[in-house]
Design a protein around this motif. Structure first.
Motif, mmCIF file in Angstrom:
data_model
loop_
_atom_site.group_PDB
_atom_site.id
_atom_site.type_symbol
_atom_site.label_atom_id
_atom_site.label_comp_id
_atom_site.label_asym_id
_atom_site.label_seq_id
_atom_site.Cartn_x
_atom_site.Cartn_y
_atom_site.Cartn_z
ATOM 1 N N GLN A 28 3.153 32.082 11.469
ATOM 2 C CA GLN A 28 3.245 31.014 11.589
ATOM 3 C C GLN A 28 3.050 30.303 11.118
ATOM 4 N N PRO A 29 4.590 29.240 10.592
ATOM 5 C CA PRO A 29 4.828 28.092 9.647
ATOM 6 C C PRO A 29 3.990 27.027 9.745
ATOM 7 N N VAL A 30 3.466 26.470 8.237
ATOM 8 C CA VAL A 30 2.196 25.778 7.754
ATOM 9 C C VAL A 30 2.597 24.272 9.010
ATOM 10 N N VAL A 31 1.830 23.581 9.017
ATOM 11 C CA VAL A 31 2.843 22.304 9.738
ATOM 12 C C VAL A 31 2.379 21.099 9.320
ATOM 13 N N LEU A 32 3.004 20.745 8.611
ATOM 14 C CA LEU A 32 2.430 18.885 7.788
ATOM 15 C C LEU A 32 3.452 18.103 9.046
ATOM 16 N N SER A 33 2.384 17.668 9.002
ATOM 17 C CA SER A 33 2.107 16.357 10.582
ATOM 18 C C SER A 33 2.047 14.863 10.006
ATOM 19 N N GLY A 34 2.133 14.061 11.265
ATOM 20 C CA GLY A 34 2.535 12.344 11.298
ATOM 21 C C GLY A 34 3.491 11.613 9.943
ATOM 22 N N PRO A 35 3.301 10.539 10.837
ATOM 23 C CA PRO A 35 4.105 9.579 10.116
ATOM 24 C C PRO A 35 4.271 10.090 8.599
ATOM 25 N N LEU A 188 13.109 35.213 10.920
ATOM 26 C CA LEU A 188 14.357 33.636 10.847
ATOM 27 C C LEU A 188 12.453 32.464 11.476
ATOM 28 N N THR A 189 11.251 33.211 10.874
ATOM 29 C CA THR A 189 10.197 31.892 11.566
ATOM 30 C C THR A 189 10.249 30.962 9.683
ATOM 31 N N PRO A 190 10.326 30.094 9.992
ATOM 32 C CA PRO A 190 10.778 28.701 8.654
ATOM 33 C C PRO A 190 8.787 28.998 8.066
ATOM 34 N N LYS A 191 8.965 28.995 6.514
ATOM 35 C CA LYS A 191 7.694 29.047 6.348
ATOM 36 C C LYS A 191 6.780 27.479 6.438
ATOM 37 N N ILE A 192 7.678 26.558 6.401
ATOM 38 C CA ILE A 192 6.857 24.893 6.382
ATOM 39 C C ILE A 192 8.116 24.630 7.518
ATOM 40 N N ALA A 193 7.023 23.759 9.118
ATOM 41 C CA ALA A 193 7.704 22.988 9.685
ATOM 42 C C ALA A 193 7.189 21.751 9.813
ATOM 43 N N VAL A 194 7.946 20.660 9.245
ATOM 44 C CA VAL A 194 7.414 19.442 9.404
ATOM 45 C C VAL A 194 7.885 18.561 10.852
ATOM 46 N N LEU A 195 6.527 17.627 11.098
ATOM 47 C CA LEU A 195 6.728 17.021 12.147
ATOM 48 C C LEU A 195 6.304 15.438 11.734
ATOM 49 N N ASP A 196 7.608 14.752 11.752
ATOM 50 C CA ASP A 196 7.619 13.319 11.628
ATOM 51 C C ASP A 196 7.911 12.572 12.528
ATOM 52 N N PRO A 197 7.457 11.848 13.217
ATOM 53 C CA PRO A 197 7.890 11.364 14.559
ATOM 54 C C PRO A 197 8.508 10.274 13.904
ATOM 55 N N THR A 198 8.455 9.708 12.718
ATOM 56 C CA THR A 198 9.445 8.397 12.736
ATOM 57 C C THR A 198 10.818 9.220 12.085
ATOM 58 N N LEU A 199 11.725 9.695 12.017
ATOM 59 C CA LEU A 199 12.143 10.264 12.093
ATOM 60 C C LEU A 199 13.159 10.169 13.261
ATOM 61 N N MET A 200 12.173 10.100 14.593
ATOM 62 C CA MET A 200 13.134 10.844 15.929
ATOM 63 C C MET A 200 13.097 9.021 16.484
ATOM 64 N N VAL A 201 12.592 8.059 15.653
ATOM 65 C CA VAL A 201 12.498 7.235 16.171
ATOM 66 C C VAL A 201 13.449 6.339 17.036
ATOM 67 N N GLY A 202 14.998 6.955 15.701
ATOM 68 C CA GLY A 202 16.196 6.410 16.439
ATOM 69 C C GLY A 202 17.272 7.072 17.418
ATOM 70 N N ARG A 260 6.117 9.707 20.266
ATOM 71 C CA ARG A 260 7.175 10.814 19.953
ATOM 72 C C ARG A 260 6.293 11.831 19.015
ATOM 73 N N THR A 261 5.163 11.036 18.481
ATOM 74 C CA THR A 261 4.464 12.196 18.585
ATOM 75 C C THR A 261 3.967 13.689 19.151
ATOM 76 N N ASP A 262 3.682 12.692 20.509
ATOM 77 C CA ASP A 262 3.267 13.814 21.588
ATOM 78 C C ASP A 262 4.548 14.360 21.870
ATOM 79 N N MET A 263 5.557 14.448 22.775
ATOM 80 C CA MET A 263 6.932 15.129 22.106
ATOM 81 C C MET A 263 6.867 16.378 21.024
ATOM 82 N N ALA A 264 6.824 15.415 20.436
ATOM 83 C CA ALA A 264 7.296 16.164 18.567
ATOM 84 C C ALA A 264 6.141 17.911 18.630
#
Ligand SMILES: NC(=O)c1ccc[n+]([C@@H]2O[C@H](COP(=O)([O-])OP(=O)(O)OC[C@H]3O[C@@H](n4cnc5c(N)ncnc54)[C@H](O)[C@@H]3O)[C@@H](O)[C@H]2O)c1
Ligand SMILES: [Fe+2]
Length: 403
Positions: A28-35, A188-202, A260-264
């Motif tokens: 399981q990757p460690v998940v870093l999330s939030g704006p 192939l599983t990543p060590k860390i997954a970053v879910l940053d909704p601000t990257l998806m705004v555009g 965006r957060t919900d979709m991520a």
């Protein structure tokens, strides 16, 4: 007679795969999330003692300046970086080989996949080649063919669709044969997954919609297939709930951070579900549309999904009804058949409202036999689909996608 024996053999194979997948230690990757969470990645990389990472991305994201924040924070934490931005949508073996050469020449010791599924998958397979220089990309096609570990891999999705940040899968195209295929391995599983909704705004609306429908397809195919578990069912239902609540909001207003957060999250959950429970015919057919014509993966899935659900509606009725309930579709008193139909109608309606066509413009009638053959070669025997499709049925379904 022969066909019914074949179908029985597929089911036996799928049951073995199901038992194996319940026992496999999926990392399981460690998940870093939030704006703003992308800013925390560099610290996590430097803590691991890495000195020079290859950032695998694409030109669009570099030009948009989306990757700048990550590069700045890597510098602040004393981690050197080299950007490899040559990844094309539906990445190719050549992209992987180029990236691998850069990794080697620069003496990198870790990889960041930054972008949609294309850069993340390319990053995974660059890693597989770095770790296994004696194996070609083609040799790693299929399940558990990556022999030795890959360098530390970190993923930052900028689309909400593929779930590649959590899956064991990397998808790649052989530009010579126009064949698109998957490499699947726990390594192939990543060590860390970053879910940053601000990257998806555009993210432009048409990419928001098609990638969002990819996430929905993952959830639906994992859920209606026969290899689900309580864990994958929960993730698939939650992904469906989030997508029904938020995809059209994100499509209409890209800056809606909650949507965006919900979709991520939905994308992550869809990935968590299908990487254990598999996908189905939607993906098997869509991979051909990507390999042969370069149709974006999510768009192909969105168009094909209602067709495949109609095909298996009878066998998958109870599960389609459960998906409808999770998505708040239909009224509580409706029976399963009505709910299953309502779920498929909802998907068609979403496609229509988000400007997704009902046919595949590039599809040529003369390619249909090849597409059907390749799709079934991908799906059989592994994909635990609710209804097994014959070649004639597959050809007929693909014909229904002709413009
Ligand atoms: N590994 C897996 O588990 C998995 C699962 C499903 C699909 N896939 C694969 O992933 C690939 C598709 O990935 P995708 O749908 O994310 O598309 P993508 O990575 O190809 O990106 C599509 C386009 O969107 C642009 N883009 C991405 N993020 C953006 C942003 N934030 N703002 C503006 N533009 C942005 C990109 O530059 C590109 O032009 C396919 O090859 C598919 O087969 C992999
Ligand atoms: Fe997908």
């Amino acid at each position: 007679m022969l066909w019914s024996m074949k179908k029985r053999a597929y089911r036996v194979n799928q049951r073995v795969m199901k038992a194996a997948s319940l026992m496999l230690p999926f990392p399981q990757p460690v998940v870093l999330s939030g704006p703003g969470s992308v800013a925390k990645l560099a610290e996590n990389i430097s803590i691991r003692g890495l000195e020079h990472v290859l950032v695998v991305t694409d030109r669009v994201l570099v030009e948009l300046g989306l990757v700048d924040g990550l590069l700045r924070s890597l510098e602040e934490h004393g981690v050197r970086h080299t950007v490899f931005a040559e990844v094309q949508p539906n990445p190719t073996i050549e992209n992987v080989e180029q990236g691998r050469a850069v990794y080697r020449d620069k003496g990198c010791d870790g990889i960041v996949g930054f972008g949609g599924g294309s850069p993340m998958d390319c990053a995974k397979i660059i890693g597989a080649r770095v770790g296994n220089p004696f194996m070609s990309v083609r040799m790693m096609k299929g399940l558990f063919k990556v022999f030795l570990p890959i360098p530390p891999l970190f993923c930052v999705p900028t689309t909400a669709g593929t779930g590649s940040e959590i899956t064991i899968v990397g998808v790649i195209t052989d530009a010579k044969t126009h064949e698109k295929f998957a490499i699947s391995d726990l390594k192939l599983t990543p060590k860390i997954a970053v879910l940053d909704p601000t990257l998806m705004v555009g993210l432009p609306p048409h990419i928001t919609s098609s990638t969002g429908m990819d996430a929905l397809t993952h959830a639906v195919e994992a859920f209606i297939g026969l290899n689900g578990s309580p864990y994958t069912d929960e993730k698939a239902l939650e992904a469906t709930r989030l997508i029904m609540a938020s995809l059209e909001k994100a499509y209409l207003d890209g800056s809606d951070l909650q949507a965006r957060t919900d979709m991520a999250l939905a994308s992550l959950y869809g990935g968590a579900a299908f990487t254990r429970a598999y996908v189905g015919y939607v993906h098997a057919i869509a991979h051909n549309m990507g390999g042969l014509y370069g149709v974006p993966h999510g768009l192909a899935n969105a168009i094909i999904l209602p067709h495949v659900l109609e095909f298996c509606r009878h066998d998958a009725q109870a599960k389609l009804a459960a998906l409808a309930r999770a998505g708040g579709i239909g009224s509580p008193g409706e029976d399963e058949e009505a709910l299953a139909r309502a779920f498929i109608e909802q998907i068609k309606g979403m496609n229509q409202r988000m400007g997704i066509p009902t046919t595949i413009a590039q599809l040529r009638a003369e390619d249909i036999p090849l597409i059907a053959r390749r799709a079934l070669a991908e799906a059989h025997p592994e994909y635990p689909v609710p209804t097994i499709m014959s070649l004639a049925e597959c050809e007929a379904l693909v014909r229904g996608l002709l413009a």
